[in-house]
Design a protein around this motif. Structure first.
Motif, PDB file in Angstrom:
ATOM      1  N   ASP A 117       0.770  -1.516  -0.088  1.00  0.00           N
ATOM      2  CA  ASP A 117       0.010   0.097  -0.077  1.00  0.00           C
ATOM      3  C   ASP A 117       1.023   1.246   0.221  1.00  0.00           C
ATOM      4  N   PRO A 118       0.974   2.049  -0.950  1.00  0.00           N
ATOM      5  CA  PRO A 118       1.596   3.221  -1.032  1.00  0.00           C
ATOM      6  C   PRO A 118       1.294   4.251  -0.265  1.00  0.00           C
ATOM      7  N   THR A 119       0.058   4.372   0.377  1.00  0.00           N
ATOM      8  CA  THR A 119      -0.418   5.243   1.413  1.00  0.00           C
ATOM      9  C   THR A 119      -0.130   5.008   2.716  1.00  0.00           C
ATOM     10  N   ALA A 120       0.415   3.408   3.334  1.00  0.00           N
ATOM     11  CA  ALA A 120       0.912   3.308   4.341  1.00  0.00           C
ATOM     12  C   ALA A 120       2.143   3.973   4.903  1.00  0.00           C
ATOM     13  N   ASP A 121       2.099   4.241   6.069  1.00  0.00           N
ATOM     14  CA  ASP A 121       3.348   4.714   6.845  1.00  0.00           C
ATOM     15  C   ASP A 121       4.633   3.876   6.625  1.00  0.00           C
TER      16      ASP A 121
ATOM     17  N   HIS B 169      16.540   6.081  -5.712  1.00  0.00           N
ATOM     18  CA  HIS B 169      16.076   6.973  -6.913  1.00  0.00           C
ATOM     19  C   HIS B 169      16.555   6.095  -8.183  1.00  0.00           C
ATOM     20  N   LEU B 170      17.539   5.017  -7.883  1.00  0.00           N
ATOM     21  CA  LEU B 170      17.974   4.368  -8.866  1.00  0.00           C
ATOM     22  C   LEU B 170      17.412   2.930  -8.912  1.00  0.00           C
ATOM     23  N   LEU B 171      16.422   2.569  -8.291  1.00  0.00           N
ATOM     24  CA  LEU B 171      15.536   1.430  -8.248  1.00  0.00           C
ATOM     25  C   LEU B 171      13.935   1.730  -8.581  1.00  0.00           C
ATOM     26  N   TYR B 172      13.514   0.462  -8.771  1.00  0.00           N
ATOM     27  CA  TYR B 172      12.110   0.725  -9.257  1.00  0.00           C
ATOM     28  C   TYR B 172      11.460   0.560  -7.898  1.00  0.00           C
ATOM     29  N   ASP B 173      10.090   1.033  -7.873  1.00  0.00           N
ATOM     30  CA  ASP B 173       9.342   0.970  -6.846  1.00  0.00           C
ATOM     31  C   ASP B 173       8.715  -0.492  -6.961  1.00  0.00           C
ATOM     32  N   PRO B 174       8.805  -1.417  -6.153  1.00  0.00           N
ATOM     33  CA  PRO B 174       8.030  -2.775  -6.393  1.00  0.00           C
ATOM     34  C   PRO B 174       6.656  -2.662  -6.333  1.00  0.00           C
TER      35      PRO B 174
ATOM     36  N   GLN C 179       2.231  -8.978   3.752  1.00  0.00           N
ATOM     37  CA  GLN C 179       1.383 -10.027   3.391  1.00  0.00           C
ATOM     38  C   GLN C 179       0.978  -9.632   1.917  1.00  0.00           C
ATOM     39  N   ASP C 180       0.535  -8.596   1.732  1.00  0.00           N
ATOM     40  CA  ASP C 180       0.020  -7.945   0.480  1.00  0.00           C
ATOM     41  C   ASP C 180       0.994  -8.258  -0.480  1.00  0.00           C
TER      42      ASP C 180
END
Length: 115
Positions: free
Chosen positions: A51-55, A65-70, A111-112
């Motif tokens: 969840d990108p909105t999670a803390d 910044h040199l990596l992909y966001d999974p 888990q997600d």
């Protein structure tokens, strides 16, 4: 359903008026750089929630910044491999290293992210 393009190729396609053409699986995966995927695998953030909105309870490494966001790449690849998407070049998925990223996600604490 049309596979989603992103990056410069998407901009040129949508500004060039070629909206009627079908995006190919291989064109979509070509946007993903295999070397950056492998760097993401070796630096996979095990405690990162899907969840990108999670803390975030972790420090973000300076090299992030040199990596992909999974949280972007994994759902993106999942959408590209749906039953209604024609896969024109099967080996492209192996060449892109996203299978390694998916396997690394199985080690996640979230888990997600694992599912």
């Amino acid at each position: 359903r049309r596979p989603l393009l992103f990056g410069p190729q998407a901009v040129s396609q949508y500004t060039g008026g070629q909206l009627s053409s079908q995006n190919k699986f291989s064109e979509c995966l070509a946007q993903i750089k295999p070397d950056i995927v492998m760097k993401t695998v070796t630096n996979f953030p095990l405690s990162l929630p899907l969840d990108p909105t999670a803390d975030l309870n972790q420090d973000v490494p300076e090299s992030s910044h040199l990596l992909y966001d999974p949280r972007f790449i994994l759902p993106y690849v999942s959408s590209l491999t749906g039953e209604d998407v024609y896969i024109d070049r099967h080996m492209k998925i192996l060449e892109s290293n996203v299978i390694s990223l998916a396997l690394m996600a199985l080690s996640s604490e979230d888990q997600d992210m694992r599912s």
